[in-house]
Motif scaffolding. Sequence first.
Motif, PDB file in Angstrom:
ATOM      1  N   MET A 439      -9.481 -18.582  53.619  1.00  0.00           N
ATOM      2  CA  MET A 439     -10.405 -17.778  53.745  1.00  0.00           C
ATOM      3  C   MET A 439     -10.315 -16.344  54.650  1.00  0.00           C
ATOM      4  O   MET A 439     -10.895 -15.515  54.158  1.00  0.00           O
ATOM      5  CB  MET A 439     -11.837 -18.435  53.716  1.00  0.00           C
ATOM      6  N   LYS A 446     -10.159 -10.657  48.947  1.00  0.00           N
ATOM      7  CA  LYS A 446     -10.988  -9.724  48.493  1.00  0.00           C
ATOM      8  C   LYS A 446     -10.619  -8.777  47.474  1.00  0.00           C
ATOM      9  O   LYS A 446     -11.490  -7.917  47.141  1.00  0.00           O
ATOM     10  CB  LYS A 446     -11.385  -8.771  49.692  1.00  0.00           C
ATOM     11  N   GLU A 451     -15.732 -12.803  42.984  1.00  0.00           N
ATOM     12  CA  GLU A 451     -15.852 -13.195  44.459  1.00  0.00           C
ATOM     13  C   GLU A 451     -15.663 -14.890  44.679  1.00  0.00           C
ATOM     14  O   GLU A 451     -16.142 -15.670  43.959  1.00  0.00           O
ATOM     15  CB  GLU A 451     -17.248 -12.740  45.049  1.00  0.00           C
ATOM     16  N   HIS A 453     -15.969 -18.125  47.288  1.00  0.00           N
ATOM     17  CA  HIS A 453     -16.943 -18.531  48.571  1.00  0.00           C
ATOM     18  C   HIS A 453     -16.242 -19.769  48.859  1.00  0.00           C
ATOM     19  O   HIS A 453     -15.241 -20.488  48.186  1.00  0.00           O
ATOM     20  CB  HIS A 453     -18.375 -18.916  48.344  1.00  0.00           C
ATOM     21  N   GLU A 454     -16.592 -20.500  50.229  1.00  0.00           N
ATOM     22  CA  GLU A 454     -15.563 -21.761  50.555  1.00  0.00           C
ATOM     23  C   GLU A 454     -15.678 -22.977  49.424  1.00  0.00           C
ATOM     24  O   GLU A 454     -14.827 -23.615  49.057  1.00  0.00           O
ATOM     25  CB  GLU A 454     -16.376 -21.974  51.954  1.00  0.00           C
ATOM     26  N   ASP A 455     -16.991 -23.150  48.983  1.00  0.00           N
ATOM     27  CA  ASP A 455     -17.157 -24.447  48.090  1.00  0.00           C
ATOM     28  C   ASP A 455     -16.178 -24.011  46.726  1.00  0.00           C
ATOM     29  O   ASP A 455     -15.369 -25.219  46.244  1.00  0.00           O
ATOM     30  CB  ASP A 455     -18.555 -24.545  47.682  1.00  0.00           C
ATOM     31  N   GLN A 456     -15.951 -22.922  46.365  1.00  0.00           N
ATOM     32  CA  GLN A 456     -15.173 -22.585  45.096  1.00  0.00           C
ATOM     33  C   GLN A 456     -13.647 -22.442  45.387  1.00  0.00           C
ATOM     34  O   GLN A 456     -12.785 -23.198  44.674  1.00  0.00           O
ATOM     35  CB  GLN A 456     -15.776 -21.174  44.583  1.00  0.00           C
TER      36      GLN A 456
END
Length: 468
Positions: A439, A446, A451, A453-456
């Motif tokens: 991350m 980026k 986009e 996120h952490e769960d993805q």
Amino acid sequence: MSALKNAAIGVRNTNFSRCLLSALQKVSQHGSAPYSSGGGTAVEKEYALEMACSNIRYGAGVTREVGMDCENFGARKVMVVTDKRLSKMKPVQTVLQALDEQKIGYQLYDDVRVEPTDESFKECIDFAKEGNFDLFLAVGGGSVIDTAKAANLYSTKPEAELLDFVNAPIGKGMPVEHKLKPLIAVPTTAGTGSETTGTTVFDYLPMKAKTGIANRALRPDLGIVDPDHLITAPERVTCYTGIDVLHAIESYTAKPYTERTPRPANPKLRPSYQGCNPISDIWSLFALNLTSKYIKRATFNADDYEARSAMHLASTYAGIGFGNAGCHLCHGMSYPISGNVGTYMAEGYEQDLPLIPHGLSVVVSAPAVFEFTAPACPERHLEAAKALGADVSGVRNEDAGRLLSDVLRKLMSELKVPNGLRALGYKPDCVPTMVAGAMPQHRLIKLSPREVHEDQMAELFENSMTIY
């Protein structure tokens, strides 16, 4: 602008011509606007791209000219950077002979670590500071060339700390504003494209993940691409460096440069990783075409000079593409994959320590990544699949990710790539650590067209545990 539009319309690849026309229209819209010298804000998108790469010389046996190149640069004391294995082999011996013939003084540094770390970088930097060299000459794969870049950067700014130039937020991300010494790169593997780029990557041991420095000032002044040097590369080295050319897919599917924010306050602050753009697209697609045609031949037939020569060019083409467009999720995920290696020992690498080669750490997540990113730009994912030899006629946009991922799985299986993260020693309970390492790689993630996120990110690692 009309001449460029006509050229774009004439391109046979209709998807590509549409992308090119779209980019040209955006350039046209911004072209008459005055540049904001006061700097950009978060709402001001980029409107310009900047193409930069090393001078490249290609040809069988061309390494013999490197002594004359050093003479032409006015060098009298050269630091030759390589590793222990290569120091005894023909590529390095050819370089040293060329320097002797021109009576160029040199010192050999052969302690480069395959997949370098912050510690191995510092050792080479210290050697460079003590030697006060006036030219750097790297002979080897991406690890060697990246190490030489770091030695050049920090020995010419001796008061700098290692993290000063490392990409934010891991490092300070300071711009490189001092003058570096000339750097000549002689790649002996086909895949990383480091001879063309201003990027250097290393394992940051305190974080157990790779990070890097990306600045145009780091790129070699000259890349000598000599296919004679690929003949002795072992099968797995040829495979794992060759599949790194697939970073061209990341370049081709990256967020468009016109969507990147903020607009830099000064052109010198424009990042080298800019997002997909109509110049990098050409290099990336051609690299994928060559890779599809030649990588299996190059891997399994050491005496196939044509195939290995073609992969050398594919590596350079891809390097020019990603050196300006950048990469995204596969590379961002690869950094903790290689940095947290346990006991995995890569075949064909003369390394006493556990090692997951860079190309392998990148490709192992590719099927999961491109299924995830495809909804953001399905046409580009289909075009990448087509460049790798797939029949995309009649394929719906919503199936683009699955098709590209299936093409990659088939190629990886044929190349005998290990079956996912489990085969490299990882288990599902490693995922949180991997996510924590991926991350912060903002320079890469980026640029993802979608986009994450952490769960993805966790789901992507989980979906990469097994591939086939």
